[in-house]
Design an enzyme around this catalytic site. Structure first.
Site, PDB file in Angstrom:
ATOM      1  N   HIS A 100       0.825  -1.216   0.000  1.00 42.80           N
ATOM      2  CA  HIS A 100       0.000   0.000   0.000  1.00 42.80           C
ATOM      3  C   HIS A 100       0.863   1.272   0.000  1.00 42.80           C
ATOM      4  O   HIS A 100       1.992   1.240  -0.423  1.00 42.80           O
ATOM      5  CB  HIS A 100      -0.999  -0.024   1.165  1.00 42.80           C
ATOM      6  N   GLU A 114      -2.375   0.307   7.977  1.00 48.81           N
ATOM      7  CA  GLU A 114      -1.487  -0.787   7.582  1.00 48.81           C
ATOM      8  C   GLU A 114      -0.272  -0.284   6.804  1.00 48.81           C
ATOM      9  O   GLU A 114       0.848  -0.760   7.010  1.00 48.81           O
ATOM     10  CB  GLU A 114      -2.270  -1.811   6.732  1.00 48.81           C
ATOM     11  N   HIS A 167       3.055  -6.977   4.417  1.00 45.43           N
ATOM     12  CA  HIS A 167       1.698  -6.512   4.739  1.00 45.43           C
ATOM     13  C   HIS A 167       1.323  -6.872   6.176  1.00 45.43           C
ATOM     14  O   HIS A 167       2.015  -7.648   6.833  1.00 45.43           O
ATOM     15  CB  HIS A 167       0.671  -7.192   3.811  1.00 45.43           C
ATOM     16  N   GLU A 233       2.277 -11.598   5.795  1.00 47.22           N
ATOM     17  CA  GLU A 233       1.310 -10.846   6.601  1.00 47.22           C
ATOM     18  C   GLU A 233       1.801 -10.965   8.043  1.00 47.22           C
ATOM     19  O   GLU A 233       1.862 -12.053   8.607  1.00 47.22           O
ATOM     20  CB  GLU A 233      -0.098 -11.458   6.473  1.00 47.22           C
TER      21      GLU A 233
HETATM   22 ZN   LIG Z   1      -2.097  -5.237   2.762  1.00 45.85          ZN
END
Ligand SMILES: [Zn+2]
Length: 278
Positions: A100, A114, A167, A233
Protein backbone atom coordinates in the site's frame (compact mmCIF):
# COMPACT_ATOMS: atom_id res chain seq x y z
CA UNK A 1 33.38 -31.30 6.80
CA UNK A 2 35.49 -34.40 6.09
CA UNK A 3 36.22 -33.38 2.52
CA UNK A 4 37.20 -29.91 3.65
CA UNK A 5 39.72 -31.35 6.08
CA UNK A 6 41.06 -33.62 3.37
CA UNK A 7 41.46 -30.71 0.98
CA UNK A 8 43.16 -28.62 3.63
CA UNK A 9 45.58 -31.47 4.27
CA UNK A 10 46.20 -31.73 0.54
CA UNK A 11 46.75 -27.99 0.46
CA UNK A 12 49.44 -28.30 3.14
CA UNK A 13 51.09 -31.21 1.35
CA UNK A 14 51.37 -29.10 -1.80
CA UNK A 15 52.96 -26.29 0.19
CA UNK A 16 55.30 -28.58 2.11
CA UNK A 17 56.59 -30.29 -1.00
CA UNK A 18 57.35 -27.01 -2.73
CA UNK A 19 60.88 -26.51 -1.39
CA UNK A 20 61.85 -29.88 -2.87
CA UNK A 21 60.29 -29.04 -6.24
CA UNK A 22 61.83 -25.57 -6.06
CA UNK A 23 65.31 -27.01 -5.68
CA UNK A 24 64.79 -29.17 -8.72
CA UNK A 25 63.76 -26.34 -11.02
CA UNK A 26 66.12 -23.63 -9.85
CA UNK A 27 68.02 -24.10 -13.10
CA UNK A 28 65.12 -22.52 -15.03
CA UNK A 29 65.32 -19.28 -13.05
CA UNK A 30 63.27 -18.65 -9.94
CA UNK A 31 60.11 -20.30 -11.25
CA UNK A 32 58.34 -23.03 -9.30
CA UNK A 33 56.25 -25.86 -10.61
CA UNK A 34 53.05 -26.35 -8.61
CA UNK A 35 51.17 -29.58 -9.05
CA UNK A 36 47.49 -29.76 -8.11
CA UNK A 37 46.24 -33.33 -8.23
CA UNK A 38 49.19 -34.20 -10.41
CA UNK A 39 48.62 -31.48 -13.01
CA UNK A 40 50.41 -28.14 -13.38
CA UNK A 41 47.70 -25.53 -14.06
CA UNK A 42 48.68 -22.45 -16.08
CA UNK A 43 47.43 -20.18 -13.27
CA UNK A 44 50.45 -21.16 -11.17
CA UNK A 45 53.03 -20.04 -13.72
CA UNK A 46 53.81 -16.97 -11.59
CA UNK A 47 54.89 -19.00 -8.54
CA UNK A 48 58.51 -18.17 -7.69
CA UNK A 49 61.24 -18.22 -5.07
CA UNK A 50 62.34 -14.92 -3.52
CA UNK A 51 65.92 -13.82 -2.99
CA UNK A 52 65.47 -14.90 0.64
CA UNK A 53 64.61 -18.40 -0.54
CA UNK A 54 60.90 -18.13 0.32
CA UNK A 55 58.59 -19.98 -2.09
CA UNK A 56 55.65 -17.80 -3.19
CA UNK A 57 52.50 -19.49 -4.49
CA UNK A 58 49.44 -17.49 -5.63
CA UNK A 59 46.93 -18.11 -2.87
CA UNK A 60 43.78 -17.44 -4.89
CA UNK A 61 44.81 -19.81 -7.69
CA UNK A 62 45.71 -22.54 -5.22
CA UNK A 63 42.57 -22.13 -3.11
CA UNK A 64 40.24 -22.04 -6.10
CA UNK A 65 41.93 -25.05 -7.73
CA UNK A 66 41.11 -26.96 -4.53
CA UNK A 67 37.49 -25.77 -4.46
CA UNK A 68 37.92 -23.04 -1.86
CA UNK A 69 37.19 -19.37 -2.35
CA UNK A 70 39.20 -16.37 -1.25
CA UNK A 71 38.00 -13.07 0.14
CA UNK A 72 40.11 -9.96 0.61
CA UNK A 73 39.18 -7.24 3.08
CA UNK A 74 41.04 -4.06 2.12
CA UNK A 75 40.18 -2.29 5.37
CA UNK A 76 41.71 -4.87 7.69
CA UNK A 77 44.09 -6.27 5.04
CA UNK A 78 42.83 -9.76 5.76
CA UNK A 79 42.74 -12.73 3.44
CA UNK A 80 40.06 -15.34 4.22
CA UNK A 81 40.06 -18.80 2.63
CA UNK A 82 36.56 -20.24 2.79
CA UNK A 83 35.39 -23.77 2.10
CA UNK A 84 33.08 -23.90 -0.91
CA UNK A 85 32.63 -21.57 -3.85
CA UNK A 86 32.08 -17.83 -3.46
CA UNK A 87 29.09 -17.02 -1.27
CA UNK A 88 26.28 -16.21 -3.69
CA UNK A 89 24.01 -15.39 -0.75
CA UNK A 90 26.03 -12.29 0.10
CA UNK A 91 25.88 -10.78 -3.37
CA UNK A 92 22.11 -11.12 -3.81
CA UNK A 93 19.77 -8.30 -4.76
CA UNK A 94 16.63 -8.22 -2.62
CA UNK A 95 13.51 -6.13 -3.18
CA UNK A 96 11.28 -5.38 -0.19
CA UNK A 97 7.82 -4.12 -1.06
CA UNK A 98 6.00 -2.29 1.75
CA UNK A 99 2.35 -2.89 0.87
CA UNK A 100 0.00 0.00 0.00
CA UNK A 101 1.04 3.67 0.47
CA UNK A 102 -0.43 7.10 -0.22
CA UNK A 103 -4.18 6.96 -0.78
CA UNK A 104 -4.10 3.17 -0.47
CA UNK A 105 -3.95 2.86 3.31
CA UNK A 106 -4.61 -0.88 3.52
CA UNK A 107 -6.31 -2.13 6.66
CA UNK A 108 -7.11 0.43 9.36
CA UNK A 109 -7.82 -0.40 13.00
CA UNK A 110 -7.54 1.55 16.24
CA UNK A 111 -6.13 4.60 14.47
CA UNK A 112 -3.28 2.58 12.88
CA UNK A 113 -2.92 2.36 9.09
CA UNK A 114 -1.49 -0.79 7.58
CA UNK A 115 0.62 1.19 5.07
CA UNK A 116 2.58 2.76 7.95
CA UNK A 117 3.20 -0.53 9.78
CA UNK A 118 4.32 -2.16 6.52
CA UNK A 119 6.79 0.64 5.78
CA UNK A 120 8.24 0.63 9.29
CA UNK A 121 8.75 -3.15 9.33
CA UNK A 122 10.12 -3.34 5.77
CA UNK A 123 12.54 -0.42 6.33
CA UNK A 124 14.01 -2.14 9.37
CA UNK A 125 14.32 -5.45 7.52
CA UNK A 126 16.08 -3.61 4.67
CA UNK A 127 18.60 -2.13 7.11
CA UNK A 128 19.35 -5.56 8.57
CA UNK A 129 19.86 -7.10 5.13
CA UNK A 130 22.14 -4.25 4.06
CA UNK A 131 24.15 -4.83 7.22
CA UNK A 132 24.49 -8.46 6.12
CA UNK A 133 26.04 -7.24 2.85
CA UNK A 134 23.07 -7.63 0.50
CA UNK A 135 21.89 -5.07 -2.02
CA UNK A 136 18.39 -4.00 -1.01
CA UNK A 137 15.80 -1.94 -2.88
CA UNK A 138 12.41 -0.82 -1.61
CA UNK A 139 9.44 -0.18 -3.91
CA UNK A 140 8.64 2.85 -1.75
CA UNK A 141 10.54 4.51 1.07
CA UNK A 142 7.87 7.02 2.02
CA UNK A 143 4.09 7.37 2.10
CA UNK A 144 3.60 7.20 -1.66
CA UNK A 145 1.14 5.59 -4.01
CA UNK A 146 2.88 2.89 -6.02
CA UNK A 147 0.96 1.03 -8.70
CA UNK A 148 0.66 -2.69 -7.97
CA UNK A 149 2.06 -3.66 -11.36
CA UNK A 150 4.84 -1.09 -11.16
CA UNK A 151 6.25 -2.85 -8.09
CA UNK A 152 7.36 -6.01 -9.85
CA UNK A 153 8.44 -4.04 -12.95
CA UNK A 154 10.85 -2.13 -10.68
CA UNK A 155 12.09 -5.39 -9.18
CA UNK A 156 12.82 -6.75 -12.66
CA UNK A 157 14.68 -3.56 -13.61
CA UNK A 158 16.77 -3.87 -10.46
CA UNK A 159 17.50 -7.49 -11.46
CA UNK A 160 16.30 -8.69 -8.09
CA UNK A 161 17.02 -12.24 -6.97
CA UNK A 162 13.93 -12.25 -4.80
CA UNK A 163 10.93 -10.14 -3.89
CA UNK A 164 9.16 -9.91 -0.53
CA UNK A 165 5.93 -7.96 -0.14
CA UNK A 166 5.27 -6.87 3.46
CA UNK A 167 1.70 -6.51 4.74
CA UNK A 168 -0.42 -6.75 7.87
CA UNK A 169 -3.56 -8.85 7.90
CA UNK A 170 -7.19 -8.32 8.85
CA UNK A 171 -10.07 -10.76 9.14
CA UNK A 172 -13.77 -9.94 9.24
CA UNK A 173 -14.65 -13.58 9.89
CA UNK A 174 -12.28 -14.51 12.72
CA UNK A 175 -12.16 -11.75 15.35
CA UNK A 176 -9.37 -13.47 17.29
CA UNK A 177 -7.14 -14.66 14.43
CA UNK A 178 -3.45 -14.23 15.35
CA UNK A 179 -0.12 -15.00 13.80
CA UNK A 180 2.12 -15.06 10.77
CA UNK A 181 0.69 -15.85 7.35
CA UNK A 182 2.70 -16.03 4.10
CA UNK A 183 1.77 -16.61 0.48
CA UNK A 184 3.37 -17.51 -2.83
CA UNK A 185 2.07 -17.82 -6.40
CA UNK A 186 1.92 -21.62 -6.23
CA UNK A 187 3.35 -24.66 -4.50
CA UNK A 188 6.50 -26.42 -5.74
CA UNK A 189 8.11 -23.12 -6.74
CA UNK A 190 11.11 -21.25 -5.28
CA UNK A 191 8.61 -18.62 -4.14
CA UNK A 192 6.83 -21.24 -2.06
CA UNK A 193 10.08 -22.24 -0.38
CA UNK A 194 10.76 -18.56 0.28
CA UNK A 195 7.26 -18.07 1.75
CA UNK A 196 7.58 -21.11 4.04
CA UNK A 197 11.06 -20.12 5.16
CA UNK A 198 9.86 -16.60 5.99
CA UNK A 199 6.90 -17.91 7.98
CA UNK A 200 9.21 -20.10 10.07
CA UNK A 201 11.82 -17.40 10.74
CA UNK A 202 9.18 -14.75 11.48
CA UNK A 203 7.47 -17.06 13.96
CA UNK A 204 10.82 -17.85 15.57
CA UNK A 205 11.74 -14.15 15.86
CA UNK A 206 8.38 -13.03 17.31
CA UNK A 207 6.86 -16.04 19.05
CA UNK A 208 3.68 -15.34 17.04
CA UNK A 209 1.23 -18.04 16.01
CA UNK A 210 1.13 -19.95 12.73
CA UNK A 211 -1.49 -19.04 10.13
CA UNK A 212 0.16 -21.08 7.41
CA UNK A 213 1.41 -20.57 3.88
CA UNK A 214 -1.04 -20.42 1.00
CA UNK A 215 -0.91 -20.39 -2.81
CA UNK A 216 -2.37 -17.05 -3.98
CA UNK A 217 -2.15 -17.02 -7.80
CA UNK A 218 -4.47 -13.99 -8.00
CA UNK A 219 -2.26 -11.59 -6.06
CA UNK A 220 -0.74 -9.22 -8.62
CA UNK A 221 2.73 -8.94 -7.10
CA UNK A 222 3.06 -12.72 -6.83
CA UNK A 223 1.66 -13.37 -10.28
CA UNK A 224 3.83 -10.81 -12.09
CA UNK A 225 7.15 -11.19 -10.26
CA UNK A 226 9.90 -12.46 -12.54
CA UNK A 227 11.86 -13.77 -9.56
CA UNK A 228 11.02 -15.92 -6.49
CA UNK A 229 8.41 -13.88 -4.64
CA UNK A 230 6.54 -14.14 -1.35
CA UNK A 231 4.03 -12.03 0.51
CA UNK A 232 4.13 -11.90 4.31
CA UNK A 233 1.31 -10.85 6.60
CA UNK A 234 2.89 -9.81 9.90
CA UNK A 235 -0.22 -10.24 12.04
CA UNK A 236 -3.93 -9.38 12.33
CA UNK A 237 -4.73 -5.72 12.86
CA UNK A 238 -8.37 -6.80 13.32
CA UNK A 239 -7.46 -8.69 16.49
CA UNK A 240 -6.99 -6.13 19.31
CA UNK A 241 -4.38 -8.19 21.18
CA UNK A 242 -2.25 -8.56 18.04
CA UNK A 243 -2.75 -4.94 16.93
CA UNK A 244 -1.40 -3.87 20.31
CA UNK A 245 1.84 -5.71 19.48
CA UNK A 246 1.99 -4.65 15.81
CA UNK A 247 2.11 -0.93 16.65
CA UNK A 248 5.01 -1.34 19.08
CA UNK A 249 8.50 -0.48 17.73
CA UNK A 250 10.02 -3.41 19.65
CA UNK A 251 7.66 -5.89 18.04
CA UNK A 252 8.16 -4.35 14.59
CA UNK A 253 11.92 -4.82 15.08
CA UNK A 254 11.33 -8.52 15.83
CA UNK A 255 9.23 -8.89 12.68
CA UNK A 256 11.98 -7.18 10.67
CA UNK A 257 14.54 -9.58 12.15
CA UNK A 258 12.32 -12.49 11.18
CA UNK A 259 12.00 -11.25 7.59
CA UNK A 260 15.75 -10.65 7.28
CA UNK A 261 16.49 -14.10 8.75
CA UNK A 262 14.11 -15.72 6.27
CA UNK A 263 15.68 -13.98 3.28
CA UNK A 264 19.18 -14.96 4.42
CA UNK A 265 18.15 -18.56 5.16
CA UNK A 266 16.49 -18.87 1.77
CA UNK A 267 19.54 -17.48 -0.07
CA UNK A 268 21.80 -19.84 1.84
CA UNK A 269 19.67 -22.81 0.76
CA UNK A 270 19.77 -21.55 -2.81
CA UNK A 271 23.54 -21.26 -2.88
CA UNK A 272 23.67 -24.94 -1.92
CA UNK A 273 26.77 -25.73 -4.04
CA UNK A 274 28.65 -24.34 -1.04
CA UNK A 275 27.41 -27.35 0.84
CA UNK A 276 29.36 -29.98 -1.12
CA UNK A 277 32.08 -29.73 1.51
CA UNK A 278 29.80 -30.60 4.40
ZN1 LIG B 1 -2.10 -5.24 2.76
Amino acid sequence: MKKATLLLALCLIVLLTLPVAGAAIDAVGRGVTVLVDGAAPESFSNAYITDEGVTMVPLRALAEALGFSVRWDQETRTVSVISGPADAARSAVVVLDPGHGGLSTGAGYGGAAEKDLNLSIASQAAALLEEAGLTVYMTRSGDEDVDLYERTVMAAEWEADLFVSVHCNASVIYPDAEGIYTAAFSEDTPGWTLAETLRETMMAATGAGDMGTEARPNLAVLRTAAMPAALVECGYMSTPAELEKLVQPDYQAKLARGIADGVLAYLEQESAPGRILE
